[in-house]
Design an enzyme around this catalytic site. Structure first.
Site, short mmCIF file in Angstrom:
data_model
loop_
_atom_site.label_atom_id
_atom_site.label_comp_id
_atom_site.label_asym_id
_atom_site.label_seq_id
_atom_site.Cartn_x
_atom_site.Cartn_y
_atom_site.Cartn_z
N MET A 30 0.85 -1.19 0.00
CA MET A 30 0.00 0.00 0.00
C MET A 30 0.89 1.24 0.00
O MET A 30 0.44 2.34 0.37
CB MET A 30 -0.95 -0.02 1.20
N GLY A 31 2.15 1.09 -0.38
CA GLY A 31 3.05 2.23 -0.48
C GLY A 31 3.59 2.68 0.86
O GLY A 31 3.54 1.93 1.83
N LEU A 33 6.71 3.07 1.48
CA LEU A 33 7.61 1.94 1.63
C LEU A 33 8.68 2.18 2.69
O LEU A 33 9.16 3.30 2.86
CB LEU A 33 8.29 1.65 0.28
N HIS A 37 9.48 -3.47 3.37
CA HIS A 37 9.04 -3.70 1.98
C HIS A 37 10.24 -3.94 1.07
O HIS A 37 10.22 -4.80 0.20
CB HIS A 37 8.30 -2.47 1.43
N GLN A 61 -10.33 -2.59 2.44
CA GLN A 61 -9.83 -3.29 3.61
C GLN A 61 -9.74 -2.40 4.85
O GLN A 61 -9.28 -2.84 5.89
CB GLN A 61 -8.49 -3.97 3.33
N GLY A 150 5.10 -10.19 4.16
CA GLY A 150 5.82 -10.11 5.44
C GLY A 150 5.04 -10.81 6.54
O GLY A 150 3.81 -10.78 6.58
N GLU A 151 5.79 -11.44 7.46
CA GLU A 151 5.16 -12.17 8.57
C GLU A 151 4.61 -11.24 9.66
O GLU A 151 3.98 -11.70 10.58
CB GLU A 151 6.16 -13.15 9.19
N LYS A 152 4.87 -9.92 9.54
CA LYS A 152 4.29 -9.02 10.54
C LYS A 152 2.76 -9.15 10.52
O LYS A 152 2.11 -9.17 11.54
CB LYS A 152 4.69 -7.56 10.29
#
Ligand code: PAF
Length: 281
Positions: A30-31, A33, A37, A61, A150-152
């Site tokens: 979603m930018g 960055l 990212h 979302q 990413g796992e976050k």
């Protein structure tokens, strides 16, 4: 590197690449960055012939109008960062390029198998619907060989795996570790909205999570979850939304340590909502 906003123009580029049999790595964003990212993009560049990054603040979302409005937008800075790491295509559409007006209000039909009922899903109703709606559209446009997440956003990743399986996308989902600031704070585009004193406060989140990992041998999941809740609640100016120790596959609350578990947290620091997680086993 080229920057494209229309799905038709993207389609033409993807067709060219596909006709040569080359692989495509895809990083949806979603930018705004940050280094997290960029780590995903660098990995995509290393593992694929072409790399596509999408930058789209997806309205479907967001369940909080203020969060959508305040979400940082920095297309030119983002483009410069992507140029430096050899991204090939930036896809940065406007909402009207992606959605017909009716689609924005529509509930996307998807069987989450209960993955959306807990944690983020409980506190952000409709959020994962919007995520699957946009990620499936983007996968259809980009047709990635590999897609990097990413796992976050641990729950999002579990849902993207399920979506890929159920919708039979021919894409390998690559799970990428959380990138942290030197203080331990998980990198997030929302960190930009923290003042320097809020940043200090927010550093307690990862500190408490890391401390909890060391206590795992001495406590049950319920006891450890209560310990984390108590310690987060004792930090002035942090407002806990949830902390759950969950099974990494089903995302349901863990009652023992037999299966792999993850501790997921959402906390408000001022009006900035932050999430993080750690693995226990
Ligand atoms: O993780 C995000 O930034 C977003 O949820 C995603 C995957 C780009 C979909 O809008």
């Amino acid at each position: 590197m080229i920057r494209i906003s229309s799905p038709q123009a993207l389609d033409a580029e993807i067709k060219k690449i596909k006709s040569t049999g080359k692989s495509i790595g895809f990083v949806p964003t979603m930018g705004a960055l940050h280094a997290g990212h960029i780590a995903l993009v660098k990995r995509a560049v290393t593992e694929n012939d072409y790399t596509v990054v999408s930058i789209f603040v997806n309205p479907t979302q967001f369940n909080n109008a203020e969060d959508l409005e305040k979400y940082p937008r920095k297309l030119d800075t983002d483009s410069a960062m992507l140029q430096e790491v050899a991204c090939d295509i930036i896809f940065a559409p406007a909402a009207q390029d992606i959605y017909k007006t009716a689609e924005i209000a529509q509930t996307f039909e998807f069987d989450f198998g209960g993955l959306d009922k807990v944690m983020e899903g409980k506190f952000r109703p409709g959020h994962f619907n919007g995520v699957v709606q946009i990620v499936s559209k983007l996968f259809n446009y980009v047709q990635p060989t590999r897609a990097y997440f990413g796992e976050k956003d641990f729950q999002q990743l579990a849902i993207v795996h399920r979506m890929t399986e159920l919708m039979e996308f021919d894409t390998k989902i690559v799970d990428c570790s959380i990138v942290r600031e030197p203080s331990g704070l998980a990198m997030s585009s929302r960190n930009e909205r923290l003042s320097s004193s809020q940043r200090e406060t927010a550093n307690n989140i990862s500190r408490i999570l890391f401390d909890s990992q060391k206590l795992k041998e001495t406590m049950s999941p319920q006891e450890l979850a209560a310990w984390v809740v108590e310690h987060i609640q004792s930090v002035p100016n942090l407002k806990l939304e949830y902390f759950e120790i969950a099974d990494t596959k089903s995302l349901q609350t863990a009652s023992n340590w037999l299966e792999p578990t993850v501790g997921c947290i959402a906390v408000f620091c001022g009006n900035v909502r932050l999430i993080d997680n750690v693995r226990y086993n």
